[in-house]
Design an enzyme around this catalytic site. Sequence first.
Site, PDB file in Angstrom:
ATOM      1  N   GLU A  98       4.606  38.662  15.597  1.00 55.93           N
ATOM      2  CA  GLU A  98       5.092  38.425  14.230  1.00 55.93           C
ATOM      3  C   GLU A  98       4.549  39.421  13.212  1.00 55.93           C
ATOM      4  OE1 GLU A  98       5.744  33.618  14.353  1.00 55.93           O
ATOM      5  OE2 GLU A  98       3.720  34.324  13.999  1.00 55.93           O
TER       6      GLU A  98
HETATM    7  C1  TNX Z   1       4.220  31.286  16.381  1.00 54.07           C
HETATM    8  S1  TNX Z   1       3.278  32.036  19.026  1.00 54.07           S
HETATM    9  C2  TNX Z   1       3.045  32.002  16.283  1.00 54.07           C
HETATM   10  C3  TNX Z   1       1.885  31.387  15.638  1.00 54.07           C
HETATM   11  C4  TNX Z   1       2.177  30.004  15.159  1.00 54.07           C
HETATM   12  C5  TNX Z   1       3.018  29.282  16.181  1.00 54.07           C
HETATM   13  C6  TNX Z   1       3.258  27.863  15.850  1.00 54.07           C
HETATM   14  C7  TNX Z   1       2.808  33.225  18.248  1.00 54.07           C
HETATM   15  C8  TNX Z   1       2.384  34.335  19.039  1.00 54.07           C
HETATM   16  N1  TNX Z   1       2.833  33.172  16.915  1.00 54.07           N
HETATM   17  O1  TNX Z   1       1.441  32.207  14.584  1.00 54.07           O
HETATM   18  O2  TNX Z   1       0.968  29.335  14.971  1.00 54.07           O
HETATM   19  O3  TNX Z   1       4.236  29.946  16.286  1.00 54.07           O
HETATM   20  O4  TNX Z   1       4.022  27.206  16.807  1.00 54.07           O
END
Ligand code: TNX
EC number: 3.2.1.52
Length: 537
Positions: free
Chosen positions: A343
């Site tokens: 992300e």
């Molecule tokens: C996605 S999974 C994210 C996290 C969040 C999560 C919550 C991932 C690598 N990144 O930053 O906490 O979703 O479900």
Amino acid sequence: MRSHRRTTRVLGSLLLVAAAGISSFAAAPSGAAASPTVTPLGQIVPAPLKAEPAGPGFEITAKTRIRVEKGNAAERRAGEYLADVLRPATGYKLPVTDSGGSDGIRLRISAEPANKALGAEGYRVISARGSLTITSWSDAGLFHGIQTVRQQLPAALEKKTRQRGPWRIAGGTIEDTPRYGYRGTMLDVSRHFFTVDQVKRYIDQAALYKLNKLHLHLSDDQGWRIAIDSWPRLASYGGSTQVGGGKGGYYTKAQYKEIVAYAASRHLEVIPEIDMPGHTNAALSSYADLNCNGVAPPLYTGTEVGFSSLCVKKDVTYDFVDDVIRELAALTPGEYLHIGGDEAHSTSHEDFVAFMEKVQPVVAKYGKKVMGWHQLAGANPVKGAVVQYWGYDKTGAAEREEVVNAAKNGTKLVLSPADRAYIDHKYTKDTPLGLSWAGYVEVERSYDWDPATYLQGAPADSVMGVEAPLWTETLSTSAHLDYMAFPRLPGIAELGWSPAATHDWEKYKVRLAAQAPRWDALGIGYYKSPQVPWPGK
Ligand code: TNX
């Protein structure tokens, strides 16, 4: 649907009774109405490779000794651990002795071919009249064998005060070895901070189901949780809050080492994660220099993602990365360092690739292997890197292709599909805690998939294993963690451990249900999913 469920539940109990009949302890001795029935051999989680019931089995009594070989430190350690597990509820002395003799509980680590054949984590348990023998090629295998024995004993064993026996284990032989070498869970200690004792509690829960990796998500926008001597404000300031504005916290190096050592004593390897270049607000607010504009943003206590990025073009960023990775590697006996990479919505693709190009070699420089979220697949993962797939049923084809292609080129995969393995997700729309961006993850959905085929097109041998991430935006207490992990974590553990041939929801849910009294005894408050035939229902 409803009547079908009821029929299978009755059938399940009949099967249990039938299987228990194999053991000569099936009937409680007359007058002992409270005597627990003996758990049929192999009716445990994760399901073992092989269980062959035979004979009357073993009973732990006040006279039982735990026998190890003279001079074998690993056997002695395992023996002391086993004694610690057994003593409170049985009230027996259970001395660990190397004085010779062949009765009682015998622990043996040896490199004989039959043990080697069961692999580095495999073990054999032989339960017979007069002796219970656990053998393995390694101390990890012996430890897993002890977890098996624990589950074969009555649930009351898990209580902290003396309970009524008898303490019987069904007779026969279990031979067992895991399907995958990587069986993990991740705990997000950044969104909410969890103390050393809370982490230890979670480690013990994971160990009961033979997990062997604990991935700690040590940094994110909301908090930096590990002391770094060369950048002290990361922890002292960056760790000073959490989601919702609470006081947060961080681990000193001594505390972190305590977690690592405790995990090692339970045969779990800690994989520390510093999430970069996104998810870095806590670092950016601690040091203005790390920001492209030289201005430190305020601490963040919300739950948005994707708004922060290290400054990819500044040299100081790589001094920071080098220092953090060097200090973290020095605290890490395990092979892997996780560098995040998910992300990074505020980092351009070009910058993301450039950043990973510079950072991956730093991990190697300090003697570790790279692990990253699957976005790393889009940025030339180095040889030996492992990517953690967290896509779900709605992940686009292009994104999946990237990961599949990396896997075809030799990158190994750890699978954490969000619609199956994300134990931070709500079970249903009505359960109180958790997120739901990947949908609801009820117990059956979380169990009923195959790691070898989930990511279509990825070679089966690229899959190193599975991991259940426990993100904590909505979770702030151990009771919250318990409720999300149970009963889903044992299911992910079974996917990682048990042979694909044993995979069967109808049978699994019966074994899972039988774990509930154990969780009650351990003080684990779990989600009473209507999909599972819990005892007494
Ligand atoms: C996605 S999974 C994210 C996290 C969040 C999560 C919550 C991932 C690598 N990144 O930053 O906490 O979703 O479900």
